[in-house]
Scaffold this active site. Structure first.
Site, PDB file in Angstrom:
ATOM      1  N   GLY C 155       0.822  -1.201   0.000  1.00 48.56           N
ATOM      2  CA  GLY C 155       0.000   0.000   0.000  1.00 48.56           C
ATOM      3  C   GLY C 155       0.856   1.251   0.000  1.00 48.56           C
ATOM      4  CB  CYS C 156       0.092   4.706  -1.086  1.00 46.28           C
ATOM      5  SG  CYS C 156      -1.529   4.913  -0.330  1.00 46.28           S
ATOM      6  CE1 TYR C 157      -1.330   8.245   3.997  1.00 46.13           C
ATOM      7  CE2 TYR C 157      -3.190   6.778   3.685  1.00 46.13           C
ATOM      8  CZ  TYR C 157      -2.677   8.057   3.777  1.00 46.13           C
ATOM      9  OH  TYR C 157      -3.510   9.143   3.655  1.00 46.13           O
ATOM     10  CD  GLU C 326       5.017   6.386  -0.802  1.00 48.68           C
ATOM     11  OE1 GLU C 326       5.885   5.515  -0.700  1.00 48.68           O
ATOM     12  OE2 GLU C 326       3.793   6.157  -0.686  1.00 48.68           O
TER      13      GLU C 326
END
Lengths: 354, 354, 354, 354
Positions: C155-157, C326
């Site tokens: 996932g992104c987080y 990011e």
């Protein structure tokens, strides 16, 4: 003016409705007694709009399902902040029940049911009201607004086009042909609708034209320009969507009646334009004619009922460029509607708007 | 093409310079050997622009003070990303030292030193070069670019106006009179300058016209339109500043030579316009003529060297509306300059740009 | 590497899917042969995403309805850019048909079907695959990715939290207790969903926390921290929504194992941290450890597969503050998935990502 | 209250000064008689800030060079919207001349000249005033404000941290150790300064931490937390810059004194926190404690003097998360200063602020 006038809002959860709530909650001469929303019926204003939570009324006033009979008991004057076609469903019974109605939709702006059908693609829902409704542009129709029971509050783009153009047209300073209006609008103009096109990611870092070449607001703009010019006017209108919340910037390309090629001719024309705008707007509280080097900027009018206007003559092309800036939700919608209400009710015209 | 061509950038720390760095660091046929910046001399690319830090060259290449003799030893082809007036100071010696020069300023775009002075308010610093410099619009001047030693890369607004307009003008489809170009630009167009007007808070939630009615880019636009029309052309040009980082959206108001009032006439004219753009751009890698309902949107071209073009005929007004979208820093500046370099050096024209 | 590997994307019209299209169309070693979308089936890439219109493949490749049997014939490796719960419906048959699968949803990230149910509120749709799926964080699981047939792309987080934290935890430099991750995400993280909360007007000029205190990504973060610490780790995680399109900035509050009150102790600890990150990331192409005064900024990584990391010791509180930036759609989703593909297929790890 | 109090603003052209102008021009009990600005001396308010142009006073009131003797004749109460270090130059003579002074800088916030020097890197310019100045946080120091002649109006970050934290600390509900404040601020917090870092292009699509780990506002936050805790408090504070014009969102990580592992314990603690905030803020007009699922959002307080507060207990970590949102220029600066003025002058506290 001791007793406050009771007012209601049908469709109070969209952007225009929400702004009406903001303006009316702090208005010195009215009491907001009814707000409707199918989606939020039963909830208080404070629950739906936390930002109003510090105002005492926000905890007591609850959204209800819209019901004309009930509304007529709760309020004397009703604002309709609904989609076109739907407004008429409430305007008709509310007027019959004795209410004053200020409609923010397009339903009663056009005097011709035929043109309405051409631009809105369905039969007009209440053509019998078109003869008596008043176009709620106070700078033009103040005396009619005073006596009206049904106000058709102008569209956001039309306001930004008409106020800079009408005085010039009436004074015969510009030709009624070849007018071009190029507009940029913030995203609130699209309404609080869950559509992918208006998501943050789709609008941020984006600018795009739309509704080319025949946007619905053309019908209303051309109707009023034609009245001012005393002859049918057809114009070019190009709206663009830009990533701001609020504001419309309109740039108008106009042809002066008189040619100006020398400096003296340009100065003379400038004097005429200045005098024309002075005559029209010197006493208008919400029209700001810019002087010197200043040009309109939407950030100077955000949250206010003011429209800024400036112009430049271009001796190279012989054109007159007029630019305007307004908050599309205030002067372009809810603020202007409140201005009409102030006139109808005999309040000071700036009440609740400064 | 085994050996890479050595290139340098003078003024590499502005927005156009930075974008040249980005494009050239990943270009398959060049080696970036020199970047200059008075402010950052001595620092590596990675120190000044952390975003390039993952590219190996960014840790070796250091900014230097600009010095033509040194540059001529370090590179065969030099990009000048400098303010107008300053570019010429480098162009003259670099050309004498045998370098190829691609100038992103306005210094060599105008063929007339007199018009230069009229628009830029100072004498032209090197009028003797105006006869040989080539206007770096590849879609128009490709064969001249191939043989040029000095390229005047076009301005951002001019690119957005000229590419949609020139083919129509050359084909006699539109009149050369009455042209209006209404443009909206992102804030990077103002450069990386510490001025209050371009602070985040001053630009966010704001849209405003500027440079009305005689913006400097007019000179360059009118020069090229006049060439295409074979007669002097004067146009109306209105730039606006909007809160996006990158992108220009231009809306053009044009008058077709032929009247079109019937559906058949409009369809015929549409076919002609389609054919005209096809003839001009069908094989152009960076011009995208939109079909169907699509309209230009800056977000579709951000970061690319593409310009999007679409048009609509308005039978109500008899006008042709043409719209274009480009990234002002890529197709409007650095990308187009790299495209010219590709042509000059015999690289594939899309090298490093797809 | 002469022959290109054929790849497909299921769910190619969301933000992650669109970014996969962008990355794969320009990837030197793959051919994009299939893109699915229920909504856009039948249309070409160029029609749905005008921005890809200048790439030749965009006019030929058409969206299809998702169909595992067909996909398995069209491609050897399939990316799933689908909501959790739905991914498994395609992963299971595609794996049986011999495809390699890289899933961007949460379906195969957790090793425990029970924790999946706790956080995602439904039974795991294919628990039998959890033992063999590999968590696609190349900097940690590179060798397992090389041999995997099913990748659960992070996932992104989690990516923004894990890459800065894992080396410190493995090296015993920080305590595994008391970890706080405070994150700010751009709106693309919410997906291309037509919801009022993510309209431009609702997000612009707004910052707000959400999903407090138990966001779904916690499960994945804690699983990987626990592996690194060899003991169960529970952390605090607070996401916020901010008005940018792309990017995640995470600020981590960590407790060093060693106290540092003197300058010498702080310098010694700084050296250890530097050495730890060097050991972990010196050869990683997509991890940028910032030096000197630089701090992470999402704009330095937008559009790239890079994560920036910096840290500061606070002798006043005894804490270590680590910050990362990011692009949530690239290193936080599609770029990282392509990085895993590069490893699985034996391509250079940076292919198509620089 | 028949006679209006005459007030002046020194430094009226920055963001806080401009907001003071806005608030004071529409304040029912004051008359704005003096505005100073070295840069704009001689120009009217309307010329410098077109947005005030529709208010009659804006055409009469002119900026002057700052001059204490003159100011003392023009106004009874003076707001100083100046950089730290400069404020004291005006506060000292103005107080001697009998004016009341409300200073928006940091000059009189700290009770210790030594700590001032540690954080602001120069000697305190008027340490003799530190004993009598009052920290202008009305919710805490209302009675002292009433009698004060010199108000040190709190910083924007401190307000956002202190109002949510102080009642919990005073009530012993949270520990005074381990406090973390993580804040995100809009760009107006950086002031109207022409610096590249705050250009639109540098801030848009960017989020970044700064001032880590020892931001100047720490001194003020810790001073007030220490008073509330009756013991020295040291906290962690991390500010971030995000692309909004106005607003601060602060997320606080706090440790309750009591452990809570069962649902009953958590509910009991929630009741205590509710009661604590009720006791502190139930009658405060500008503190909004959110109920139900609502979380703070800067857009709900933009342009208002309100601070929103909400909290969540996390039984997994044992922490209490408290979040606040305010407009950094209103409750975080000029609005709070006007609130102090209302108290000092015996006006209703909400006058001009609703």
């Amino acid at each position: 003016m001791d007793k406050k006038v009771k007012v209601g809002i049908v469709g109070a959860s969209g952007y225009s409705g929400e702004e009406l709530v903001r303006l009316l909650l702090s208005h010195p001469h009215v009491e907001l007694t009814a707000v409707t929303s199918r989606q939020y019926a039963g909830q208080t204003l404070a629950q739906v709009f936390p930002k109003f939570g510090h105002l005492p009324q926000s905890k007591q006033l609850r959204f209800t399902e819209p019901n004309s009979e009930l509304l007529a008991k709760q309020a004397q004057l009703i604002f309709l902040a609904l989609p076109h076609g739907v407004s008429a469903e409430y305007a008709v019974p509310l007027l019959q029940l004795g209410c004053q109605v200020i409609d923010l939709s397009a339903d009663f702006r056009l005097k011709s049911a035929e043109i309405y059908k051409e631009f809105y693609a369905h039969d007009h829902p209440a053509p019998e009201l078109l003869a008596t409704s008043v176009y709620g542009l106070p700078e033009v129709y103040r005396s009619a607004i005073k006596k009206a029971t049904l106000i058709a509050s102008p569209g956001c783009y039309p306001t930004s086009v008409l106020l800079p153009t009408l005085p010039l047209l009436r004074a015969g300073i510009i030709k009624h042909t070849g007018i071009i209006a190029d507009s940029m609008s913030g995203v609130s103009g699209a309404g609080r609708k869950a559509e992918v096109d208006y998501l943050f990611v789709e609008c941020n870092e984006s600018v795009r034209p739309y509704g080319i070449p025949k946007h619905r607001h053309l019908s209303e703009i051309e109707q009023e320009l034609s009245v001012a010019a005393s002859t049918p006017v057809v114009i070019q209108f190009t709206p663009h969507l830009i990533p701001i919340n609020r504001g419309i910037l309109t740039t108008l390309y106009l042809a002066p009646e008189k040619h100006f090629s020398t400096v003296a001719e340009a100065e003379e024309l400038n004097r005429q334009i200045t005098a024309c705008y002075q005559a029209a707007y010197a006493n208008e509280p919400f029209v700001r004619i810019l002087e010197g080097k200043a040009l309109p900027d939407t950030k100077n009018v955000t949250g206010t009922n003011v429209i800024e206007i400036a112009w430049r003559l271009d001796h190279r092309t012989g054109r007159l460029i007029v630019m305007s800036a307004e908050d599309n939700i205030v002067k372009g919608a809810s603020g202007q509607a409140v201005q009409s209400m102030n006139i109808m009710c005999g309040f000071p015209e700036t009440a609740g708007l400064l």
